[in-house]
Design a protein around this motif. Structure first.
Motif, PDB file in Angstrom:
ATOM      1  N   ASN A   1      -6.413 -25.018 -73.319  1.00 42.16           N
ATOM      2  CA  ASN A   1      -5.333 -24.049 -73.534  1.00 42.16           C
ATOM      3  C   ASN A   1      -4.280 -24.054 -72.438  1.00 42.16           C
ATOM      4  OD1 ASN A   1      -7.692 -22.783 -72.090  1.00 42.16           O
ATOM      5  ND2 ASN A   1      -6.115 -21.252 -71.695  1.00 42.16           N
ATOM      6  N   SER A   2      -4.586 -24.686 -71.293  1.00 45.39           N
ATOM      7  CA  SER A   2      -3.592 -24.653 -70.213  1.00 45.39           C
ATOM      8  C   SER A   2      -3.687 -25.913 -69.365  1.00 45.39           C
ATOM      9  CB  SER A   2      -3.792 -23.414 -69.330  1.00 45.39           C
ATOM     10  OG  SER A   2      -4.938 -23.579 -68.532  1.00 45.39           O
TER      11      SER A   2
ATOM     12  N   GLN B   1       1.243 -23.639 -79.861  1.00 40.95           N
ATOM     13  CA  GLN B   1       2.126 -24.447 -78.993  1.00 40.95           C
ATOM     14  C   GLN B   1       1.811 -25.931 -79.134  1.00 40.95           C
ATOM     15  OE1 GLN B   1       1.817 -23.279 -74.925  1.00 40.95           O
ATOM     16  NE2 GLN B   1       2.653 -21.237 -75.262  1.00 40.95           N
TER      17      GLN B   1
ATOM     18  N   SER C   1     -11.244 -21.912 -75.141  1.00 38.46           N
ATOM     19  CA  SER C   1     -10.848 -21.002 -74.063  1.00 38.46           C
ATOM     20  C   SER C   1     -11.813 -19.837 -74.183  1.00 38.46           C
ATOM     21  CB  SER C   1      -9.410 -20.525 -74.278  1.00 38.46           C
ATOM     22  OG  SER C   1      -9.156 -19.376 -73.480  1.00 38.46           O
TER      23      SER C   1
ATOM     24  N   ALA D   1      -2.215 -21.026 -77.692  1.00 34.95           N
ATOM     25  CA  ALA D   1      -2.144 -22.423 -77.230  1.00 34.95           C
ATOM     26  C   ALA D   1      -2.179 -23.384 -78.418  1.00 34.95           C
ATOM     27  CB  ALA D   1      -3.298 -22.716 -76.279  1.00 34.95           C
TER      28      ALA D   1
ATOM     29  N   ARG E   1      -4.186 -28.939 -71.698  1.00 35.50           N
ATOM     30  CA  ARG E   1      -3.208 -28.693 -72.763  1.00 35.50           C
ATOM     31  C   ARG E   1      -2.327 -29.936 -72.988  1.00 35.50           C
ATOM     32  NH1 ARG E   1       1.426 -26.496 -74.640  1.00 35.50           N
ATOM     33  NH2 ARG E   1       2.495 -27.126 -72.733  1.00 35.50           N
TER      34      ARG E   1
END
Ligand SMILES: NC(=O)c1ccc[n+]([C@@H]2O[C@H](COP(=O)([O-])OP(=O)(O)OC[C@H]3O[C@@H](n4cnc5c(N)ncnc54)[C@H](OP(=O)(O)O)[C@@H]3O)[C@@H](O)[C@H]2O)c1
Length: 317
Positions: free
Chosen positions: A43-44, A77, A65, A74, A48
């Motif tokens: 998610n990051s 995105q 996550s 996420a 990601r």
């Protein structure tokens, strides 16, 4: 005037250094249509970017996550950036063994295959404890991926050729494991270093244990990445730290390159169990290649997570 000139020069040097450090990119263009990729913590940050890159290559990408809202956002995105709708989120707390068991059970029920597992989720240098009573770094960064990989191994084997890519750090070399105190939790940076050293032993022993099964394993140092962790600091700090960060840290996009390379390239197959950075294999310190220590850690980890060889099939409940 002189001060301004010095600042400009420092900024220019920082940018040049950054460009030089970001020159290594994954040049392999292999497509992943029909393949399923699981990225913990996709998610990051680095995870990601890897998720977007692999979704663009046609893979079905599952990110995790421990926060449902963050994970779903996420996914939206990643779908937008990759132009792929085959991206989904599954909740997973890597610092909780029961969460990992529940996750694997759901995964076995919901997914037909697993071609690439990317053990990316990890906590930075923190002094904390998991709900199971392990030091947060050792529990979340090593025991979590250890249990997850073992519980998904039957699916990885039935989907072979398949890969496990685990994100470690070059910082591993500043510590050694203490088997009397695997849960060492005194100096934050040292507990992080030990967890990343454990990732290396895990990768080597996994490669040894799965030899001939079609499952291969790789450990990656992504570089020192100015990831989403920078966002926790104030804007003022971020501005002041810019030059320093530019000189010593790379972007998430650059940090993701070696992870993507190990996930897709066939060049890595000859280095099963190997350690990679800058899209090429690297030699480890001699003690980090000790097969005896790797086996001992594996056995100790099995005991700590309550795993026996009979549990390697479908996820245990
Ligand atoms: N950044 C660097 O310089 C660097 C250098 C070497 C190695 N690494 C390694 O690279 C990996 C990715 O780091 P990053 O820089 O991209 O950091 P990041 O942006 O902070 O990403 C960390 C990821 O781990 C997840 N995570 C943390 N605790 C978790 C938990 N208990 N359960 C489930 N997920 C959890 C986070 O998810 P949530 O958002 O849900 O918490 C997040 O997706 C880590 O393993 C890190 O140790 C980073």
């Amino acid at each position: 005037m002189y001060v301004l000139g010095a600042v400009m020069l420092a900024l220019l040097c920082a940018l040049i250094l950054r460009r030089l450090k970001e020159r290594r990119i994954c040049l392999d263009v292999k497509r992943l249509d029909g393949k399923t990729v699981l990225i913990t913590g996709g998610n990051s940050g680095i995870g990601r970017v890897v998720a977007v890159a692999l979704a663009k290559r046609g893979a079905r990408v599952i990110i995790t996550s421990h926060d449902e809202r963050v994970g779903e956002e996420a996914v939206r995105q990643i779908q937008r950036e990759s132009l792929s709708l085959d991206v989904r989120f599954m909740k997973l707390n890597m610092a909780n063994l029961q969460s990992i068991r529940d996750f694997c059970q759901t995964f076995h029920q919901a997914e037909q295959r697993l071609d690439i597992l990317i053990n990316n989720a990890g906590v930075p240098a923190v002094l904390d404890w998991t709900e199971d009573g392990f030091s947060m770094c050792f529990g979340c960064n090593h025991l979590g991926p250890f249990l997850l990989t073992n519980l998904l191994l039957s699916l990885l084997k039935s989907s072979s050729p398949s890969r496990v890519v685990t994100i470690t750090s070059d910082i591993y070399k500043y510590q050694k494991l203490d088997f009397q105190d695997l849960n060492y939790n005194l100096v934050p940076l040292f507990t992080y270093c030990r967890s990343k050293l454990a990732n290396l032993y895990f990768t080597q022993e996994l490669a040894r244990q799965t030899q001939g099964s079609g499952v291969t394993a790789y450990a990656v140092h992504p570089g020192y990445v100015a990831g989403d962790w920078m966002a926790q600091f104030s804007l003022l700090f971020q501005v002041v730290a810019y030059v320093f960060v530019s000189m010593f840290f790379i972007s998430c996009e650059a940090g993701a390159q070696t992870v993507i390379y190990c996930a897709v390239s066939d060049e890595v197959l000859q280095h099963n169990g190997g350690y990679f950075t800058d899209c090429r294999p690297r030699r480890l310190c001699s003690y980090a290649q000790d097969a005896g220590v790797a086996k001992k850690l594996w056995e100790a980890s099995e005991g700590m997570v309550g795993l026996t060889s009979s549990h390697r099939g479908p996820a245990m409940s």
